[in-house]
Design an enzyme around this catalytic site. Sequence first.
Site, mmCIF file in Angstrom:
data_model
loop_
_atom_site.group_PDB
_atom_site.id
_atom_site.type_symbol
_atom_site.label_atom_id
_atom_site.label_comp_id
_atom_site.label_asym_id
_atom_site.label_seq_id
_atom_site.Cartn_x
_atom_site.Cartn_y
_atom_site.Cartn_z
ATOM 1 C CG ASN A 281 5.453 5.746 6.325
ATOM 2 O OD1 ASN A 281 6.668 5.916 6.256
ATOM 3 N ND2 ASN A 281 4.728 6.211 7.324
ATOM 4 N N GLY B 288 -10.300 7.058 -2.640
ATOM 5 C CA GLY B 288 -8.918 6.591 -2.650
ATOM 6 C C GLY B 288 -8.822 5.088 -2.503
ATOM 7 C CB ALA B 289 -6.486 2.638 -3.998
ATOM 8 C CG ASP B 290 -6.015 5.413 1.090
ATOM 9 O OD1 ASP B 290 -6.832 5.741 0.205
ATOM 10 O OD2 ASP B 290 -5.548 6.221 1.918
ATOM 11 N NE ARG B 291 -11.908 7.793 2.481
ATOM 12 C CZ ARG B 291 -12.729 8.823 2.355
ATOM 13 N NH1 ARG B 291 -12.582 9.665 1.345
ATOM 14 N NH2 ARG B 291 -13.704 9.016 3.224
ATOM 15 N N GLY C 120 1.228 5.035 0.431
ATOM 16 C CA GLY C 120 0.628 6.247 0.965
ATOM 17 C C GLY C 120 1.524 7.445 0.703
ATOM 18 C CG ASP D 237 -1.707 1.308 1.324
ATOM 19 O OD1 ASP D 237 -2.530 1.532 0.415
ATOM 20 O OD2 ASP D 237 -1.498 2.072 2.276
ATOM 21 C CB THR E 140 6.606 26.888 23.639
ATOM 22 O OG1 THR E 140 6.629 28.215 24.151
ATOM 23 C CG2 THR E 140 6.157 26.920 22.183
#
Length: 259
Positions: free
Chosen positions: A11, A107-110, A8, A6, A184
């Site tokens: 990565n 998206g293909a990942d979804r 992304g 996969d 901070t």
Amino acid sequence: MLLVADVGNTNVTMGVYDEKKLLVNWRIATNKDKSADEIGIMLLNFFKFDNIDYKKIDNVIISSVVPPIMYSLTHAMKKYLGIDPIIVDSNVKTKLKIKYDNKNEVGADRIVNAIGAISIYKPPMIIVDFGTATTFCAINEKLEYLGGAIMPGIKISMEALFEKTAKLPRIEISKPETAIGTNTVNSMRAGVYYGYVGSVDYIVKKMKEELNAPNATVIATGGLARMISQESKSITDIDSNLTLKGLFEIFSQGDYKNA
């Protein structure tokens, strides 16, 4: 054996399946400038390190949201493994019914995450993927992919704070000890961390209302899923290999010549 990958924006996650067992998995930085030879040699080194006989790899299946890397990646598979990879897109035939206005925008990942989830968990469900973007996907009891939400990922937000302000530093992402930061760095950590926890829980709450499913399963995946899940009240399951499982399921359900 089956190699799944996969791609992304941040990565590339890869794994090797022998029958139904995930033998190994790797995560490398996405680099659009790498050549096919660089990718191929790196892949062979991974196989060697984990004692995987690459000659036993019969098939490769890839999902990607980074088109510029695909030429080198697919040619690496052809040259070094002798395999023409299967590329997943929104037209892949699965049990999932995509109800998006334009399914080509999903998206293909979804899609892969959704297929992985319905093979393990009972719908209705919501999938939260903590990647470069944080995505939410809603699936009803009819196995219909209804859509979801997309928000900037945690790392993008942290980088924006650093790049768009004159005095705020670049910091590592971690869970703060308190919501009230006394310096901070801790104030930035508190704002981003608890801000994302709150965002996730609120979006999930709204999706459950729209699904009319107060007890919907909520699966978290992606690099920061475990950290956010420590405080989230809505996440029920964590599955770091959900995408790889989805790729395996798509391959197993398909009719591919080398299967």
